[in-house]
Design a protein around this motif. Sequence first.
Motif, PDB file in Angstrom:
ATOM      1  N   TYR A   1      11.188 -50.876  49.285  1.00 27.36           N
ATOM      2  CA  TYR A   1       9.757 -51.143  49.494  1.00 27.36           C
ATOM      3  C   TYR A   1       9.043 -49.866  49.944  1.00 27.36           C
ATOM      4  O   TYR A   1       8.002 -49.481  49.403  1.00 27.36           O
TER       5      TYR A   1
ATOM      6  N   TYR B   1       0.908 -44.791  47.020  1.00 29.22           N
ATOM      7  CA  TYR B   1      -0.147 -44.165  47.820  1.00 29.22           C
ATOM      8  C   TYR B   1      -0.345 -42.686  47.499  1.00 29.22           C
ATOM      9  O   TYR B   1      -1.393 -42.129  47.789  1.00 29.22           O
TER      10      TYR B   1
ATOM     11  N   GLU C   1       2.054 -67.554  46.442  1.00 29.72           N
ATOM     12  CA  GLU C   1       2.280 -66.173  46.883  1.00 29.72           C
ATOM     13  C   GLU C   1       3.771 -65.853  46.868  1.00 29.72           C
ATOM     14  O   GLU C   1       4.174 -64.729  46.580  1.00 29.72           O
TER      15      GLU C   1
ATOM     16  N   GLN D   1      12.180 -55.396  54.344  1.00 30.88           N
ATOM     17  CA  GLN D   1      10.774 -55.789  54.466  1.00 30.88           C
ATOM     18  C   GLN D   1      10.600 -57.310  54.561  1.00 30.88           C
ATOM     19  O   GLN D   1       9.663 -57.791  55.187  1.00 30.88           O
TER      20      GLN D   1
ATOM     21  N   GLU E   1       5.278 -68.009  55.476  1.00 35.47           N
ATOM     22  CA  GLU E   1       3.915 -67.758  55.989  1.00 35.47           C
ATOM     23  C   GLU E   1       3.565 -66.278  56.017  1.00 35.47           C
ATOM     24  O   GLU E   1       2.415 -65.906  55.839  1.00 35.47           O
ATOM     25  N   VAL E   2       4.562 -65.443  56.295  1.00 36.15           N
ATOM     26  CA  VAL E   2       4.294 -64.012  56.354  1.00 36.15           C
ATOM     27  C   VAL E   2       4.847 -63.383  55.077  1.00 36.15           C
ATOM     28  O   VAL E   2       6.052 -63.390  54.843  1.00 36.15           O
ATOM     29  N   ASN E   3       3.972 -62.897  54.243  1.00 35.37           N
ATOM     30  CA  ASN E   3       4.378 -62.492  52.905  1.00 35.37           C
ATOM     31  C   ASN E   3       3.525 -61.310  52.446  1.00 35.37           C
ATOM     32  O   ASN E   3       2.534 -61.464  51.753  1.00 35.37           O
ATOM     33  N   ARG E   4       3.946 -60.124  52.864  1.00 38.60           N
ATOM     34  CA  ARG E   4       3.155 -58.937  52.540  1.00 38.60           C
ATOM     35  C   ARG E   4       3.637 -58.359  51.202  1.00 38.60           C
ATOM     36  O   ARG E   4       4.016 -57.189  51.122  1.00 38.60           O
ATOM     37  N   HIS E   5       3.639 -59.201  50.172  1.00 42.27           N
ATOM     38  CA  HIS E   5       4.185 -58.746  48.891  1.00 42.27           C
ATOM     39  C   HIS E   5       3.210 -57.817  48.176  1.00 42.27           C
ATOM     40  O   HIS E   5       2.021 -57.754  48.505  1.00 42.27           O
TER      41      HIS E   5
ATOM     42  N   GLY F   1       0.234 -54.546  43.371  1.00 44.69           N
ATOM     43  CA  GLY F   1       0.176 -53.118  43.632  1.00 44.69           C
ATOM     44  C   GLY F   1      -0.318 -52.819  45.036  1.00 44.69           C
ATOM     45  O   GLY F   1      -0.525 -53.710  45.858  1.00 44.69           O
ATOM     46  N   LEU F   2      -0.466 -51.526  45.306  1.00 43.38           N
ATOM     47  CA  LEU F   2      -0.893 -51.042  46.620  1.00 43.38           C
ATOM     48  C   LEU F   2      -1.809 -49.858  46.405  1.00 43.38           C
ATOM     49  O   LEU F   2      -1.618 -49.083  45.464  1.00 43.38           O
ATOM     50  N   GLY F   3      -2.764 -49.679  47.311  1.00 43.69           N
ATOM     51  CA  GLY F   3      -3.587 -48.477  47.255  1.00 43.69           C
ATOM     52  C   GLY F   3      -4.694 -48.570  46.223  1.00 43.69           C
ATOM     53  O   GLY F   3      -5.124 -49.668  45.854  1.00 43.69           O
TER      54      GLY F   3
ATOM     55  N   ARG G   1      -4.984 -51.122  43.207  1.00 41.37           N
ATOM     56  CA  ARG G   1      -4.789 -52.568  43.422  1.00 41.37           C
ATOM     57  C   ARG G   1      -5.408 -53.336  42.240  1.00 41.37           C
ATOM     58  O   ARG G   1      -6.538 -53.086  41.848  1.00 41.37           O
TER      59      ARG G   1
ATOM     60  N   HIS H   1      -8.053 -52.286  50.328  1.00 38.85           N
ATOM     61  CA  HIS H   1      -8.288 -52.146  48.892  1.00 38.85           C
ATOM     62  C   HIS H   1      -8.665 -53.461  48.231  1.00 38.85           C
ATOM     63  O   HIS H   1      -8.508 -53.626  47.020  1.00 38.85           O
TER      64      HIS H   1
ATOM     65  N   ASN I   1      -0.278 -60.587  56.617  1.00 38.53           N
ATOM     66  CA  ASN I   1      -0.213 -60.706  55.161  1.00 38.53           C
ATOM     67  C   ASN I   1      -1.008 -59.630  54.434  1.00 38.53           C
ATOM     68  O   ASN I   1      -0.938 -59.563  53.202  1.00 38.53           O
TER      69      ASN I   1
END
Lengths: 425, 66
Positions: free
Chosen positions: A77, A85, A302, A347, A359-363, A367-369, A372, B11, B54
């Motif tokens: 991750y 980034y 999600e 992660q 409940e906690v799912n920062r998938h 994408g990122l940055g 997105r 973002h 999240n």
Amino acid sequence: MTLDDRFTRDFRETRGDQPLGTRNEIVTGPVTDWATDFSHLEPEWAADPYPIQDDLRQRCPVAHTDRFGGGWLPTRYEDVAAVAYDTERFSSRSIIMSNFRPPRELAPVGGTPPISSDPPFHHDARKLLLPVFTKNAVAKREEATRALCHSLIDAFDGQHSVDAARDYAQYIPMRVIADMLGFPPEDGPQFREFIENSLEGVNLPPEERMERMGQLFDYLLAQIRDHVDNPRDDLTTYLINAELYGRKLDPSHVAGTMALLLIAGIDTTWSAIGASLWHLAKTPADRERLVAEPELLPTAMEEFLRVYAPVTMARLVKEDMHWNGVDMKAEDWVLLSFPAANRDPAQFDRAGEVVIDREVNRHVAFGLGIHRCVGSHLARMELRVALEVWLERIPDFGLHDPAAVTWAAGQVRGPRTLPLRIGPA
Amino acid sequence: MKVQIDPQRCHGHGRCYDLAPGLFSEDDEGYGQVAGDSAVPPDQEHVARLAVSNCPERAIDLVEEA
Ligand code: HEM
Ligand code: SF4
């Protein structure tokens, strides 16, 4: 009013002076060692990439290949996020890892802005699209999407067996994006060919790939000309009229963005809907729970996006450098696997399991940055409505023949054949 | 307790306004913004923490007031 003559000539004719880009020898066939010879285009990867990624994450964690003229595959991750980034050292000039690298001069715009663009141009090309794809803007399409889902299920008409990928999942994003762009709804099946050509024909000879891409651009140019003559309230007319830096967009920018929306909008969401139905078909406990607790669906969705993230991107290394323990060369590919990041145990707890009430799912499926996914709010709406309507109309379904399920090969992964039994067994 | 969004990091994934619509909303381009005066009422503390945990970009902070 001045006549808009940007599209009377084919913009590709004026590009004859551009350098051609570089090609490498095409290498196919069984992978010897995934750590040193990976290929995301081999059948083993298409069928089930997760054990391969899990293994690489433990022992590498950045794999290499000489195929495609050289490339890298980070699987943690943290590393995937670092590449996403770092737009200074990794370029989006091409985001499909293939045997062809477009000329460097194509940066920072690229062939399909904004996904192919680098800063600073990227920001401006992206900004044009953002207002059209906000959560509020796409909410206006929910009713029509729901009606479409119902009509697709009406058409099953008493059959006990259907192909949920072909007869359901596929049509939903196809119709939604055709409506947004103002293309005839009956053109849908053509889009499927365009998509297969651009995303799945990656190991074909470059000439053939280019000819096939040419067919997509022929289609788009015909649509653009029709919209220049008959402007309408849709995305195509919006792009034709849009301005950057005080003037209208280059014809290649208009067509490139339309190509992106068509390709990025369909295959991806089709894959997400199909993978979610596939999971529910083979996991009765999750299916029964979602039928009983429909309010859990947004959370479950999600989780499906996390474990079955359909999209993998690519980057090109800008300069030779030492990066997280490996020596990258200028023009090496980096396969940016959001799916691998989403299953990193560092992660996520129980990373390899599907936990529909997580409940906690920062998938990072979108994408990122700075890149997105512009369509993430639209995709989430389509996925939610597609699953809501399916579960309401067909609460009881199962997998006919697990071995008959086929998956798309390449950077967008999802079921392409998904035979399901519907109604009581 | 207050919430804040770092606009440099955000973002526009929209997890915050999905999970805690009472605390966050979207601007015209889909970026998250804090709705109202950024104070988190006690019955919203749980969803505020959900939004924080999240957000894919780690752009949201909870600030405990002294
Ligand atoms: C479940 C469905 C979808 C998934 C998983 C997905 C995933 C992604 C990902 C991972 C990116 C980042 C690309 C990068 O970092 O290089 C992206 C970009 C993009 N997606 Fe999606 N996508 C989906 C649906 C859609 C839809 C429905 C549309 C629009 C109709 C769309 C339009 C775009 C555009 C325009 C970009 C480029 C954004 C930029 O470069 O600034 N996507 N998508
Ligand atoms: S979840 Fe994070 S990135 Fe997404 S809109 Fe909210 S603050 Fe921005």
